[in-house]
Design a protein around this motif. Structure first.
Motif, mmCIF file in Angstrom:
data_model
loop_
_atom_site.group_PDB
_atom_site.id
_atom_site.type_symbol
_atom_site.label_atom_id
_atom_site.label_comp_id
_atom_site.label_asym_id
_atom_site.label_seq_id
_atom_site.Cartn_x
_atom_site.Cartn_y
_atom_site.Cartn_z
ATOM 1 N N ARG A 183 0.821 -1.204 0.000
ATOM 2 C CA ARG A 183 0.000 0.000 0.000
ATOM 3 C C ARG A 183 0.864 1.267 0.000
ATOM 4 O O ARG A 183 0.492 2.281 -0.613
ATOM 5 C CB ARG A 183 -0.952 -0.016 1.195
ATOM 6 N N MET A 184 2.008 1.224 0.666
ATOM 7 C CA MET A 184 2.929 2.363 0.602
ATOM 8 C C MET A 184 3.407 2.579 -0.822
ATOM 9 O O MET A 184 3.438 3.713 -1.320
ATOM 10 C CB MET A 184 4.123 2.122 1.539
ATOM 11 N N ARG A 185 3.796 1.510 -1.497
ATOM 12 C CA ARG A 185 4.230 1.639 -2.893
ATOM 13 C C ARG A 185 3.108 2.206 -3.758
ATOM 14 O O ARG A 185 3.354 3.041 -4.634
ATOM 15 C CB ARG A 185 4.688 0.286 -3.435
ATOM 16 N N ALA A 186 1.890 1.746 -3.515
ATOM 17 C CA ALA A 186 0.762 2.181 -4.339
ATOM 18 C C ALA A 186 0.483 3.676 -4.172
ATOM 19 O O ALA A 186 0.285 4.397 -5.160
ATOM 20 C CB ALA A 186 -0.482 1.361 -3.992
ATOM 21 N N ILE A 187 0.464 4.167 -2.924
ATOM 22 C CA ILE A 187 0.145 5.584 -2.742
ATOM 23 C C ILE A 187 1.291 6.472 -3.203
ATOM 24 O O ILE A 187 1.064 7.583 -3.707
ATOM 25 C CB ILE A 187 -0.253 5.902 -1.284
ATOM 26 N N MET A 188 2.525 5.995 -3.082
ATOM 27 C CA MET A 188 3.655 6.763 -3.592
ATOM 28 C C MET A 188 3.636 6.794 -5.114
ATOM 29 O O MET A 188 3.928 7.821 -5.730
ATOM 30 C CB MET A 188 4.967 6.170 -3.069
ATOM 31 N N ARG A 189 3.272 5.667 -5.710
ATOM 32 C CA ARG A 189 3.168 5.595 -7.166
ATOM 33 C C ARG A 189 2.093 6.564 -7.672
ATOM 34 O O ARG A 189 2.313 7.314 -8.621
ATOM 35 C CB ARG A 189 2.837 4.164 -7.563
ATOM 36 N N ARG A 190 0.939 6.553 -7.022
ATOM 37 C CA ARG A 190 -0.148 7.441 -7.445
ATOM 38 C C ARG A 190 0.232 8.900 -7.276
ATOM 39 O O ARG A 190 -0.213 9.767 -8.036
ATOM 40 C CB ARG A 190 -1.419 7.133 -6.660
#
Length: 219
Positions: free
Chosen positions: A111-118
């Motif tokens: 989830r950290m990767r996902a929000i940073m990606r977004r």
């Protein structure tokens, strides 16, 4: 990369900090809302992990203050508050995602990767330019189609540079992005990291702007 961990539960905080450090994050951990707001204001973080039930200032108040001053750092709420109304409030206040306790650490990382990606407008795990990219899923850099595995410090360096390609980052700015509180930073630490990246990828991968700092080309 640096993460601000805001968690008042000693066991959860210690376990989470240890696990994050084990995969290469620099962790600044605070245990109440007032300290959280101060740390968030002074730090330069890639991500914030936020509990809601905090002493002195509630997590929602901490988040509201950050968003009110225009801080767009990706925020993942980690909390035991499980009502629909509380989840809606957290997201509407400005959180990027909301995860209930107890949680699996691998899901936290995903989830950290996902929000940073977004936050970079990326649909997949890659950020950067046509010439050079960082794969947040595999922790590799891709330069002219060639992949190279990165150490934790190299990954933090390249994330800082590729977050805003073309922007010049000073030595102090890079140190703040790579190292957490209490970590010893030798005077030439950034130079050593950049030298190592140039040995892996070639001298043209990172440009020096004399007297100002370093950048990657915005192509």
């Amino acid at each position: 990369m640096r993460v601000l961990l805001i968690e008042d539960d000693a066991m959860i905080g210690a376990n989470l900090a240890r696990a994050l450090e084990g995969v290469g994050w620099s962790v600044d951990w605070v245990k109440d809302g007032v300290l959280a707001s101060s740390a968030w204001l002074d730090g330069d973080y890639s991500c914030v992990l936020l509990d809601l039930g905090l002493p002195r200032d509630d997590g929602i108040q901490v988040l509201r203050k950050a968003r009110a001053r225009g801080d767009a750092t990706p925020v993942l709420i980690l909390t035991a508050r499980d009502s629909v109304e509380e989840r809606i409030q957290g997201l509407d206040t400005g959180a990027d995602d909301y995860l209930l306790k107890p949680f699996d650490f691998q899901e936290v990382l995903a989830r950290m990767r996902a929000i940073m990606r977004r936050s970079h407008g990326a649909a997949d795990s890659l950020i950067g330019t046509k010439e050079i990219q960082l794969d947040m899923g595999t922790r590799e850099v891709i330069f002219h189609g060639r992949r190279e595995q990165l150490t934790a410090r190299e990954y933090a360096l390249m994330y800082a540079l590729l977050e805003r390609p073309g922007a010049i980052l000073s030595r102090e700015q890079l140190e703040n992005r790579i190292y957490g509180w209490g970590e010893e930073v030798i005077s030439n630490a950034v130079d050593v990291l950049i030298h190592g990246m140039r040995r892996k990828l070639g001298n043209e991968c990172i440009s020096n702007v004399r007297g100002l700092g370093w950048r990657v080309r915005a192509l």
